[in-house]
Design an enzyme around this catalytic site. Sequence first.
Site, mmCIF file in Angstrom:
data_model
loop_
_atom_site.group_PDB
_atom_site.id
_atom_site.type_symbol
_atom_site.label_atom_id
_atom_site.label_comp_id
_atom_site.label_asym_id
_atom_site.label_seq_id
_atom_site.Cartn_x
_atom_site.Cartn_y
_atom_site.Cartn_z
ATOM 1 N N SER A 1 -11.112 -0.618 2.747
ATOM 2 C CA SER A 1 -12.082 -0.981 1.709
ATOM 3 C C SER A 1 -13.454 -1.043 2.350
ATOM 4 C CB SER A 1 -11.742 -2.347 1.112
ATOM 5 O OG SER A 1 -12.823 -2.819 0.322
ATOM 6 N N TYR B 1 -9.802 -11.499 2.441
ATOM 7 C CA TYR B 1 -9.595 -10.057 2.253
ATOM 8 C C TYR B 1 -10.340 -9.227 3.295
ATOM 9 C CZ TYR B 1 -9.560 -5.698 -0.577
ATOM 10 O OH TYR B 1 -9.394 -4.408 -1.048
HETATM 11 N N1 LIG Z 1 -9.556 -1.934 -6.750
HETATM 12 C C1 LIG Z 1 -10.572 -1.929 -5.886
HETATM 13 O O1 LIG Z 1 -11.747 -2.128 -6.274
HETATM 14 C C2 LIG Z 1 -10.321 -1.667 -4.447
HETATM 15 C C3 LIG Z 1 -11.430 -1.490 -3.616
HETATM 16 C C4 LIG Z 1 -11.225 -1.245 -2.272
HETATM 17 C C5 LIG Z 1 -9.941 -1.167 -1.769
HETATM 18 N N2 LIG Z 1 -8.869 -1.355 -2.609
HETATM 19 C C6 LIG Z 1 -7.534 -1.271 -2.023
HETATM 20 O O2 LIG Z 1 -6.788 -0.300 -2.712
HETATM 21 C C7 LIG Z 1 -5.391 -0.588 -2.556
HETATM 22 C C8 LIG Z 1 -4.727 -0.524 -3.901
HETATM 23 O O3 LIG Z 1 -5.239 -1.582 -4.692
HETATM 24 P P1 LIG Z 1 -5.484 -1.454 -6.255
HETATM 25 O O4 LIG Z 1 -6.893 -1.785 -6.492
HETATM 26 O O5 LIG Z 1 -4.923 -0.194 -6.766
HETATM 27 O O6 LIG Z 1 -4.687 -2.728 -6.761
HETATM 28 P P2 LIG Z 1 -3.287 -2.914 -7.515
HETATM 29 O O7 LIG Z 1 -3.265 -2.099 -8.745
HETATM 30 O O8 LIG Z 1 -3.094 -4.372 -7.588
HETATM 31 O O9 LIG Z 1 -2.252 -2.252 -6.499
HETATM 32 C C9 LIG Z 1 -1.737 -2.913 -5.399
HETATM 33 C C10 LIG Z 1 -0.410 -2.285 -5.100
HETATM 34 O O10 LIG Z 1 0.119 -2.937 -3.948
HETATM 35 C C11 LIG Z 1 1.464 -3.285 -4.239
HETATM 36 N N3 LIG Z 1 1.874 -4.407 -3.434
HETATM 37 C C12 LIG Z 1 1.299 -5.630 -3.348
HETATM 38 N N4 LIG Z 1 1.999 -6.417 -2.515
HETATM 39 C C13 LIG Z 1 3.031 -5.653 -2.059
HETATM 40 C C14 LIG Z 1 4.107 -5.895 -1.177
HETATM 41 N N5 LIG Z 1 4.270 -7.082 -0.594
HETATM 42 N N6 LIG Z 1 4.984 -4.896 -0.947
HETATM 43 C C15 LIG Z 1 4.835 -3.687 -1.540
HETATM 44 N N7 LIG Z 1 3.833 -3.406 -2.377
HETATM 45 C C16 LIG Z 1 2.947 -4.381 -2.633
HETATM 46 C C17 LIG Z 1 1.460 -3.597 -5.726
HETATM 47 O O11 LIG Z 1 2.746 -3.464 -6.281
HETATM 48 P P3 LIG Z 1 3.806 -4.644 -6.553
HETATM 49 O O12 LIG Z 1 3.038 -5.816 -7.072
HETATM 50 O O13 LIG Z 1 4.719 -3.988 -7.550
HETATM 51 O O14 LIG Z 1 4.471 -4.885 -5.247
HETATM 52 C C18 LIG Z 1 0.582 -2.464 -6.226
HETATM 53 O O15 LIG Z 1 1.352 -1.303 -6.384
HETATM 54 C C19 LIG Z 1 -5.325 -1.959 -1.880
HETATM 55 O O16 LIG Z 1 -5.134 -1.778 -0.496
HETATM 56 C C20 LIG Z 1 -6.713 -2.522 -2.131
HETATM 57 O O17 LIG Z 1 -7.061 -3.478 -1.160
HETATM 58 C C21 LIG Z 1 -9.031 -1.597 -3.919
#
Ligand SMILES: NC(=O)c1ccc[n+]([C@@H]2O[C@H](COP(=O)([O-])OP(=O)(O)OC[C@H]3O[C@@H](n4cnc5c(N)ncnc54)[C@H](OP(=O)(O)O)[C@@H]3O)[C@@H](O)[C@H]2O)c1
Length: 259
Positions: A147, A160
Amino acid sequence: MSLFPSLNPPLQDWRGKRVWIVGASTGIGHATAAALHGLGAQVIVSARKAQALDDFVQHHPGSVALVLDATDSVAVQAAALQLLAQGPLDVVMYCAGHYQAMRADALNLPELRRHIEVNYLGGLNLLQAVLPALLARGTGHLSLVGSVAGYRGLPQSLAYGPTKAALINLAETLYLDLRPKGLGVSLINPGFVATPLTAGNAFAMPALLTPEQAARAIVQGWADGEFEIHFPKRFTLWMKALRWLPDRLFFYLLGRATP
Ligand SMILES: NC(=O)c1ccc[n+]([C@@H]2O[C@H](COP(=O)([O-])OP(=O)(O)OC[C@H]3O[C@@H](n4cnc5c(N)ncnc54)[C@H](OP(=O)(O)O)[C@@H]3O)[C@@H](O)[C@H]2O)c1
């Protein structure tokens, strides 16, 4: 067209490629899995929510759901063995993430640990499970989702931010170690994307993307052979600029921007 050769072998033809995405039940991982499926890849989707993964498979024939908790190293190892017994993996993406806003005056140790477990140690569990096979084959690509929050310390980012900084450092080191062995390594640093992870943010998120837009940027970055795939540039270039500011100016500006 760049003057320099790409940092990774470009990933352009996805037909028949086997891709494992951990963290694919929602958000960026889910959208990326769907995009790759549309380009002809066989996608294996992992996360904890079985129902969401099953729904994905229903809508994306030929894909496979593998439920796991990334913080459970034994489960991740078992899942990798199961997949590798069926054939090699071409791309492995660690996209699982956890985010809770936290400041130092409300420090919460269990939550701090949880961020490290999911965001960082989960990635290490996956690495341990797939690296020997990728190295033995001498080809394949690893992608870690970091990120822009890992570039510098930021407000609300006590739990985070450090995990994302660690992932950025890890990806750079992996690149140094693994690129000479034939593997590709990429680091994905999104700006704000509208997903369940950011749904609780009480502030207006600048340059907010949909997960589908994020997936398109990721697929483009892979096709271009980039190491760091960051997007949208209209936001991430400002975040990058923060790294070059002298501390005095950085803390002054961030202090003014923080309620
Ligand atoms: N959204 C943003 O603005 C943003 C910005 C920068 C970086 N990111 C990064 O992008 C990535 C994806 O995030 P997102 O924004 O798409 O959020 P999200 O929709 O909440 O996705 C997170 C994913 O991680 C999975 N997860 C969480 N804990 C887990 C565990 N213990 N074991 C296996 N899977 C797990 C969740 O699935 P389950 O709950 O089904 O396990 C879900 O599929 C993350 O690394 C986040 O830090 C996001």
